[in-house]
Motif scaffolding. Sequence first.
Motif, PDB file in Angstrom:
ATOM      1  N   GLN A   1      -7.708   3.032  -6.847  1.00 23.24           N
ATOM      2  CA  GLN A   1      -6.482   3.419  -6.981  1.00 23.24           C
ATOM      3  C   GLN A   1      -7.192   4.009  -8.552  1.00 23.24           C
TER       4      GLN A   1
ATOM      5  N   ASP B   1       2.780   4.832  -0.152  1.00 22.36           N
ATOM      6  CA  ASP B   1       3.168   4.573   1.041  1.00 22.36           C
ATOM      7  C   ASP B   1       4.044   4.298   0.852  1.00 22.36           C
TER       8      ASP B   1
ATOM      9  N   GLU C   1      -3.342   6.611   4.313  1.00 19.47           N
ATOM     10  CA  GLU C   1      -2.070   6.473   4.493  1.00 19.47           C
ATOM     11  C   GLU C   1      -1.026   7.847   5.060  1.00 19.47           C
TER      12      GLU C   1
ATOM     13  N   ALA D   1      -8.544   7.214  -8.820  1.00 18.66           N
ATOM     14  CA  ALA D   1      -7.738   8.305  -8.238  1.00 18.66           C
ATOM     15  C   ALA D   1      -6.511   8.197  -8.972  1.00 18.66           C
TER      16      ALA D   1
ATOM     17  N   ASP E   1      -7.997   9.736  -2.115  1.00 15.03           N
ATOM     18  CA  ASP E   1      -9.570   8.667  -2.383  1.00 15.03           C
ATOM     19  C   ASP E   1      -9.852   8.102  -1.630  1.00 15.03           C
TER      20      ASP E   1
ATOM     21  N   ARG F   1      -7.432  -9.432  -6.323  1.00 16.10           N
ATOM     22  CA  ARG F   1      -7.103  -8.247  -8.242  1.00 16.10           C
ATOM     23  C   ARG F   1      -6.891 -10.293  -8.367  1.00 16.10           C
TER      24      ARG F   1
ATOM     25  N   ASP G   1       3.180   5.656  -5.750  1.00 21.49           N
ATOM     26  CA  ASP G   1       2.936   5.349  -4.901  1.00 21.49           C
ATOM     27  C   ASP G   1       3.049   6.354  -3.761  1.00 21.49           C
TER      28      ASP G   1
ATOM     29  N   ARG H   1       6.739  -1.809   2.675  1.00 21.85           N
ATOM     30  CA  ARG H   1       5.944  -0.952   3.680  1.00 21.85           C
ATOM     31  C   ARG H   1       5.941  -0.884   5.008  1.00 21.85           C
TER      32      ARG H   1
ATOM     33  N   ASN I   1     -14.494   6.584  -1.422  1.00 21.95           N
ATOM     34  CA  ASN I   1     -12.766   5.577  -2.065  1.00 21.95           C
ATOM     35  C   ASN I   1     -14.018   4.768  -3.713  1.00 21.95           C
TER      36      ASN I   1
ATOM     37  N   ARG J   1      -1.820  -0.188   5.944  1.00 24.61           N
ATOM     38  CA  ARG J   1      -1.602  -1.376   5.361  1.00 24.61           C
ATOM     39  C   ARG J   1      -1.779  -1.331   4.175  1.00 24.61           C
ATOM     40  N   SER J   2      -1.442  -2.119   3.022  1.00 28.31           N
ATOM     41  CA  SER J   2      -1.399  -2.407   1.679  1.00 28.31           C
ATOM     42  C   SER J   2      -3.112  -2.652   1.566  1.00 28.31           C
ATOM     43  N   LYS J   3      -3.226  -1.802   0.366  1.00 28.50           N
ATOM     44  CA  LYS J   3      -4.871  -2.276   0.219  1.00 28.50           C
ATOM     45  C   LYS J   3      -5.633  -3.321  -0.705  1.00 28.50           C
TER      46      LYS J   3
HETATM   47  N1  UDP Z   1      -4.297   3.943  -3.221  1.00 25.19           N
HETATM   48  C1  UDP Z   1      -5.446   4.116  -3.564  1.00 25.19           C
HETATM   49  N2  UDP Z   1      -7.387   3.607  -3.487  1.00 25.19           N
HETATM   50  C2  UDP Z   1      -7.120   2.173  -3.024  1.00 25.19           C
HETATM   51  C3  UDP Z   1      -6.572   1.795  -2.769  1.00 25.19           C
HETATM   52  C4  UDP Z   1      -5.430   1.867  -2.650  1.00 25.19           C
HETATM   53  O1  UDP Z   1      -5.678   5.448  -3.233  1.00 25.19           O
HETATM   54  O2  UDP Z   1      -9.009   2.302  -3.238  1.00 25.19           O
HETATM   55  C5  UDP Z   1      -3.440   3.892  -2.824  1.00 25.19           C
HETATM   56  C6  UDP Z   1      -2.130   4.273  -2.184  1.00 25.19           C
HETATM   57  O3  UDP Z   1      -3.100   4.561  -0.728  1.00 25.19           O
HETATM   58  C7  UDP Z   1      -1.138   3.821  -2.482  1.00 25.19           C
HETATM   59  C8  UDP Z   1      -1.347   2.896  -3.795  1.00 25.19           C
HETATM   60  O4  UDP Z   1      -2.454   3.259  -3.691  1.00 25.19           O
HETATM   61  O5  UDP Z   1      -0.102   4.930  -2.356  1.00 25.19           O
HETATM   62  C9  UDP Z   1      -0.758   1.631  -4.089  1.00 25.19           C
HETATM   63  O6  UDP Z   1      -1.613   1.009  -2.942  1.00 25.19           O
HETATM   64  P1  UDP Z   1      -1.034  -0.761  -1.996  1.00 25.19           P
HETATM   65  O7  UDP Z   1       0.156   0.727  -1.285  1.00 25.19           O
HETATM   66  O8  UDP Z   1      -2.186  -1.027  -0.750  1.00 25.19           O
HETATM   67  O9  UDP Z   1      -1.017  -1.502  -2.864  1.00 25.19           O
HETATM   68  P2  UDP Z   1       0.510  -2.059  -2.891  1.00 25.19           P
HETATM   69  O10 UDP Z   1       1.543  -1.430  -2.903  1.00 25.19           O
HETATM   70  O11 UDP Z   1      -0.011  -3.291  -2.018  1.00 25.19           O
HETATM   71  O12 UDP Z   1       0.205  -3.363  -4.857  1.00 25.19           O
END
Ligand code: UDP
Length: 323
Positions: free
Chosen positions: A77, A99, A17, A80, A46, A214, A97, A203, A74, A207-209
């Motif tokens: 989440q 992001d 990020e 983490a 992470d 899920r 988050d 965002r 990694n 990128r979304s992870k």
């Molecule tokens: N994140 C993390 N480890 C992971 C995937 C995501 O720490 O393996 C963090 C990411 O950096 C963000 C938060 O978890 O701060 C949410 O991830 P993301 O924005 O990708 O998810 P979304 O908002 O798309 O559900």
Amino acid sequence: MTDAAETLSIVVPVYDEEQNLATLTRKLLDTLQDLGRDFEIIFINDGSTDGSADLLDELAAGDARIRVVHFKRNFGQTSAMMAGLDYASGDIIIPIDADLQNDPADIPRLLERLDEGFDLVSGWRKDRKDDALSRNLPSWIANRIISRISGVRLHDYGCTLKAYRRSIVEDIRLYGEMHRFLPVYASWSGARTTELPVKHHARKAGRSKYGLKRVVKVPLDLLVVKFLGDYSQKPIYVFGGFGMLNHALALLTFVVMLYFKFWGGKSFIETPLPTLAALFILMGFMSMLLGLIAELVVRTYHESQDKPTYIVGRTVNLDDGGD
Ligand code: UDP
Ligand code: MG
């Protein structure tokens, strides 16, 4: 209820990020400094592969209230989040988050709700800015199902931004994708829980992870949560119950088989019933035996030491080890 001495730990999971961290930190500090409470911001790196690690070290070097836990790789989440809870020293823990999809400006409102006498205030992204079809719809369905099955009624389990009193999360261990079930565990153990609509932004950087993967994981996690919640003390009730059901079916099949043989004019080998009866008997015994093994595992589980689900490389501004 308001106690000025209550301290805050903000927990931020970070995975690649780098473009968001500076802005996020600035916004967090702006909000937190106005609150007049002691606080710390714990970033869990992470296993980022971009410049996040260096950037976090820089941020922490300039401010002792900023702490960093660098994972060796990694771990996801949930891990983490788990590390964040382990390292947090505040009376109130607020994950957010990295992001900028959650808004730090919502933190004071969460705290106000907490002060009204709650142990957990769950953020609800009422106007969620993610892809409708791949994210919002599955999430809407998942939230309905989780609410129904767990009996803890929330609109948005997946929202990271929530506020927890330390006491209710202290003994919780998280696995898999289970951070979203924290409110379930907490409520089951007596936490007064409520929710509060929070802002949500699309965002802008990084990128979304996550994707549709899920959709498979969450229902399975829910099954485990429900199972552990209701039967973690007595798994034999589930396995043994299923086993007995199979034996009942075997008996039924056997009776029908006899009926056909003596009154229906069909010999044993003319119907699939004998095979079916054998199958049910076997399934019944297997399930009961599995239940016994589960009972053994449960005992080991409760008596063994905590094993963390993550590995820490190094930390910044933190004493070594979580608590
Ligand atoms: N994140 C993390 N480890 C992971 C995937 C995501 O720490 O393996 C963090 C990411 O950096 C963000 C938060 O978890 O701060 C949410 O991830 P993301 O924005 O990708 O998810 P979304 O908002 O798309 O559900
Ligand atoms: Mg996001």
